[in-house]
Design a protein around this motif. Sequence first.
Motif, mmCIF file in Angstrom:
data_model
loop_
_atom_site.group_PDB
_atom_site.id
_atom_site.type_symbol
_atom_site.label_atom_id
_atom_site.label_comp_id
_atom_site.label_asym_id
_atom_site.label_seq_id
_atom_site.Cartn_x
_atom_site.Cartn_y
_atom_site.Cartn_z
ATOM 1 N N GLU A 499 15.154 -8.908 -28.955
ATOM 2 C CA GLU A 499 13.956 -8.419 -28.252
ATOM 3 C C GLU A 499 14.270 -7.811 -26.885
ATOM 4 O OE1 GLU A 499 10.269 -11.191 -29.185
ATOM 5 O OE2 GLU A 499 12.093 -12.402 -28.987
ATOM 6 N N LEU A 500 15.491 -8.027 -26.387
ATOM 7 C CA LEU A 500 15.862 -7.447 -25.102
ATOM 8 C C LEU A 500 16.032 -5.933 -25.244
ATOM 9 C CD1 LEU A 500 18.577 -10.057 -24.027
ATOM 10 C CD2 LEU A 500 16.171 -10.012 -23.350
ATOM 11 N N GLY A 501 15.742 -5.202 -24.155
ATOM 12 C CA GLY A 501 15.957 -3.760 -24.201
ATOM 13 C C GLY A 501 14.803 -2.972 -23.618
ATOM 14 N N GLN A 502 14.740 -1.711 -24.005
ATOM 15 C CA GLN A 502 13.820 -0.767 -23.373
ATOM 16 C C GLN A 502 12.358 -1.159 -23.542
ATOM 17 O OE1 GLN A 502 13.524 3.181 -25.103
ATOM 18 N NE2 GLN A 502 13.354 4.101 -23.081
ATOM 19 N N GLU A 503 11.961 -1.549 -24.752
ATOM 20 C CA GLU A 503 10.552 -1.844 -25.000
ATOM 21 C C GLU A 503 10.058 -2.995 -24.126
ATOM 22 O OE1 GLU A 503 7.615 -3.245 -28.648
ATOM 23 O OE2 GLU A 503 9.588 -2.417 -29.110
ATOM 24 N N LEU A 504 10.829 -4.077 -24.091
ATOM 25 C CA LEU A 504 10.444 -5.225 -23.266
ATOM 26 C C LEU A 504 10.480 -4.857 -21.790
ATOM 27 C CD1 LEU A 504 9.723 -8.192 -22.936
ATOM 28 C CD2 LEU A 504 12.161 -8.750 -23.067
ATOM 29 N N PHE A 505 11.488 -4.095 -21.377
ATOM 30 C CA PHE A 505 11.603 -3.694 -19.976
ATOM 31 C C PHE A 505 10.379 -2.882 -19.538
ATOM 32 C CE2 PHE A 505 12.836 -0.652 -16.693
ATOM 33 C CZ PHE A 505 13.375 -1.496 -15.733
ATOM 34 N N ARG A 506 9.977 -1.919 -20.354
ATOM 35 C CA ARG A 506 8.828 -1.069 -20.002
ATOM 36 C C ARG A 506 7.553 -1.889 -19.923
ATOM 37 N NH1 ARG A 506 8.914 3.623 -24.260
ATOM 38 N NH2 ARG A 506 7.006 4.215 -23.175
ATOM 39 N N GLU A 507 7.445 -2.887 -20.783
ATOM 40 C CA GLU A 507 6.238 -3.717 -20.771
ATOM 41 C C GLU A 507 6.170 -4.571 -19.505
ATOM 42 O OE1 GLU A 507 3.667 -6.501 -23.752
ATOM 43 O OE2 GLU A 507 4.990 -4.938 -24.457
ATOM 44 N N LEU A 508 7.310 -5.134 -19.106
ATOM 45 C CA LEU A 508 7.327 -5.945 -17.886
ATOM 46 C C LEU A 508 7.153 -5.073 -16.650
ATOM 47 C CD1 LEU A 508 10.216 -8.460 -18.700
ATOM 48 C CD2 LEU A 508 7.766 -8.689 -19.135
ATOM 49 N N LYS A 509 7.677 -3.865 -16.701
ATOM 50 C CA LYS A 509 7.634 -2.980 -15.527
ATOM 51 C C LYS A 509 6.208 -2.587 -15.156
ATOM 52 C CE LYS A 509 10.081 0.978 -13.531
ATOM 53 N NZ LYS A 509 8.946 1.523 -12.788
ATOM 54 N N CYS A 510 5.300 -2.584 -16.140
ATOM 55 C CA CYS A 510 3.922 -2.190 -15.819
ATOM 56 C C CYS A 510 3.231 -3.203 -14.924
ATOM 57 C CB CYS A 510 3.118 -1.941 -17.091
ATOM 58 S SG CYS A 510 2.653 -3.439 -17.984
ATOM 59 N N LEU A 511 3.820 -4.412 -14.779
ATOM 60 C CA LEU A 511 3.242 -5.446 -13.922
ATOM 61 C C LEU A 511 3.852 -5.439 -12.522
ATOM 62 C CD1 LEU A 511 3.108 -8.436 -16.431
ATOM 63 C CD2 LEU A 511 1.432 -6.625 -16.057
ATOM 64 N N GLU A 512 4.825 -4.577 -12.284
ATOM 65 C CA GLU A 512 5.445 -4.505 -10.960
ATOM 66 C C GLU A 512 4.447 -3.978 -9.941
ATOM 67 O OE1 GLU A 512 9.103 -2.316 -11.169
ATOM 68 O OE2 GLU A 512 10.151 -3.951 -12.136
ATOM 69 N N PRO A 513 4.683 -4.230 -8.637
ATOM 70 C CA PRO A 513 5.860 -4.858 -8.057
ATOM 71 C C PRO A 513 5.830 -6.377 -8.182
ATOM 72 C CG PRO A 513 4.352 -4.219 -6.311
ATOM 73 C CD PRO A 513 3.770 -3.707 -7.600
ATOM 74 N N PHE A 514 6.997 -6.930 -8.515
ATOM 75 C CA PHE A 514 7.154 -8.375 -8.545
ATOM 76 C C PHE A 514 7.555 -8.879 -7.169
ATOM 77 C CE2 PHE A 514 8.240 -7.348 -13.084
ATOM 78 C CZ PHE A 514 7.085 -7.885 -13.620
ATOM 79 N N GLY A 515 7.183 -10.099 -6.904
ATOM 80 C CA GLY A 515 7.506 -10.721 -5.619
ATOM 81 C C GLY A 515 6.767 -12.036 -5.515
ATOM 82 N N MET A 516 6.598 -12.522 -4.263
ATOM 83 C CA MET A 516 5.857 -13.768 -4.044
ATOM 84 C C MET A 516 4.448 -13.618 -4.600
ATOM 85 S SD MET A 516 7.737 -16.011 -2.302
ATOM 86 C CE MET A 516 6.641 -16.994 -1.279
#
Length: 804
Positions: A499-516
Amino acid sequence: MLEQLWQVQPIQEIPEEFIAEIRRYFPDISGKYAAQLLWQRDFRDMNKLAVFLNPELYKPASAFEFGEEIYLAINRLKTAINTGEKVAIWGDFDADGVTATCVLWDGLGQFFTQNNQLIYYIPDRLTESHGLNCPGIDNLAQKGFNLIVTCDTGSTNLKEIEYANQLGIDIIVTDHHTLPLQRPPVVAIINPRYLSENHQLFNLSGVAVAYKLIEALYESLPDLPKEPLENLLDLVAIGLIADLVKLTGDCRYLAQIGINKLREDYQKTPNQRKRPGVGKLLELCKKNGDRVTDISFGIGPRINAVSRIHGDASFCVELLTSRDLNHTEKLALETELANTRRKALQKYITQQIQKQITQLDLSTTGVIVLENPQWQVGILGLVASQIAQEYGRPTILLSTETYSKLGNSENTTINNKPLMARGSARSFGEIDLYQLVFSQSHLLDRFGGHPFAAGLSLPVENIPVFTEAINRQLRQQLGIEVNNLFTSIQADLVCTVAELGQELFRELKCLEPFGMGNPTPKILIQNCYFSNYNNCNQKDIKRNNVQYIKTNFVIRDDSTQKSFPGIWWGHYKEEIPQGRCDCIVELDYNTHKECYEVRLIAVKKLLSENPRKNTNINQIESILDWRNLNIKNNKQKFNNQEIVIIRGCPNSWNELQIHFRQAIHRQQPIAIAFTPPAKISPVVTWQKLVGIAKYLSRSGKTVTRIQLLEKLGISDLTLHLGLEALKQFGFQISYIDRHFHITLSENLANTGLKQQEKIERFLVAIAEEQFRHEYFYQVPLSTIQAVANQTLAREIILATEDIK
């Protein structure tokens, strides 16, 4: 080192309409991972989802919501503009302070002539430390400056502010740090800590507060600026993210649009960039400016490294604001070399400290306090943070003066002043480091910070007393047994290598910016193994090896025949376990190699003699969260079993573990039904205790310990401190047949400082209890489950040893 507890967020059933709403904004993703993350982080309001995902829909707060203070500041700046006064910007040397200085330099530079009417001053980290100082103010007064605008500093510099006032210098403070008890004597103080905690501006960092001042000035004098206000937003994003503030409200909005500005500028050719220095830094750290990690792992550490190594970070303002391509390239290379030097020093000092720790008895050490005259003070905060997490204890590291260091080997003082130690302190878990250190303020020279990080200085001769006292304070007042300290890591998602790779990365990236407040998702990969691992020494820009190790590897599991690349920063290949493991990683994209990879966060070897089906002790299903329910009946059942109900907010994990052991041995479920903690002023509690004592003295009646504890809402230890304080006011206290007898003597026992000291200890203890009660009332259920599982694991080990 401390063994870590792993917490795994349970998979929850997500409404289809919630997933569909996410896909409405990002139609090319499945939405299931993003929905799972948002749902388990309690972000479930679909009406707010659009604003979270799309910054263009967010309505930022007006700068004028700072109220009267912002108007006072603008009016004073208008006067300075109209009368041609000279204005000095007083900044700070970390990334937030440097970018805040840059924002004021570029922003006020639209209204004042730079290097003539307008200058900036950043203190030297190694010789001056944070904040205003009198010699610097003297220097500005001699040069004819009569207005100072601070950024990321100044709120508590009362002595220095009064000194500036005596010299005829006005001060406008822009800051976000702890507030003084009384408003300082300044023209204006713009600090979001004066706002309510739920205000959308409350979490602004120093650079964002400086930006709000410039925003207000632009709105007040719209005809003067030639550069658009938006040109400052990339600087705001850098400072916000580097300072690790909570990315909610305007902080998230400013970070989102600031990163967009950063990426847009980097995509231009070097001679067309508005900030060629920032572009060169991104090139050197092999980033492209579109991720939070490009700042947190790239630009931020490089800016911070300059003051850590050189002390003086002033040239960073030129690096970030100058349009001269050749000049900024030279400064960027200097910054890069400082960062590689910082890495090497950090590794060297860490190794030294780890050797010293082997000589400590960690079973009796609650706070690690170490000192060495050769440690560079600018690096100690980074190392202290690393050690605190690694060993599960608050850590204080000090660089000490020595006689030989100061060129004097005979006298015990220098110019009749004691030798000093300066350093940094970092907390662990939920321990309030500020209160812990502040309790020993009589041993310190200077101290400042917040509950999780602080800087301090003290006479070298006080270090042994300070070390003993702060350890005793942690054991006695916080009620934490050293052996029960633990660290935990929370995994947000469980994935396979497939499941690692581009699809998962793009999905998580839509929630950025990450931080506190919205941390980078951590992924648990189970039953995996590593291969092709090798160590790699980093090299600086001159191709010299830097003593800072990283391990490259590929990770595999049974879900696919393909492997996936990864990296483990600061670790050797020998530390990777052989055979099958569980690991926690973060998914990333390597811009330089143009490939997806994982960053290894933690790894555990699977025990072959302990099959997985028998080792699942990471979850206990029978802990119920009833904190928001009004449970009146003590006889409650769950799955036909009587429930252990825990009502009062505990003072420590130890108290909870007693209930956990009871539930384990009785095989009963547990309900966390903590009542909301009382928010009563410690002073009111003291007054109530005095009132009770006077009443008992007049009436001749007695009171039990339980009655006192319930009436005051405090613990045994805090009650003891309160009774000790009463004795200083002439009360005589005896404990007979489980009852307190209190009488008032005609002769007052003590007066003055002794009384105040005893009362202060009582008030501090109450405040600390309230802090802990508030923590336990809000602590996530997953954390409580992790501690319960730790207790269960210990009980299993003890039972196994009994069988043997």
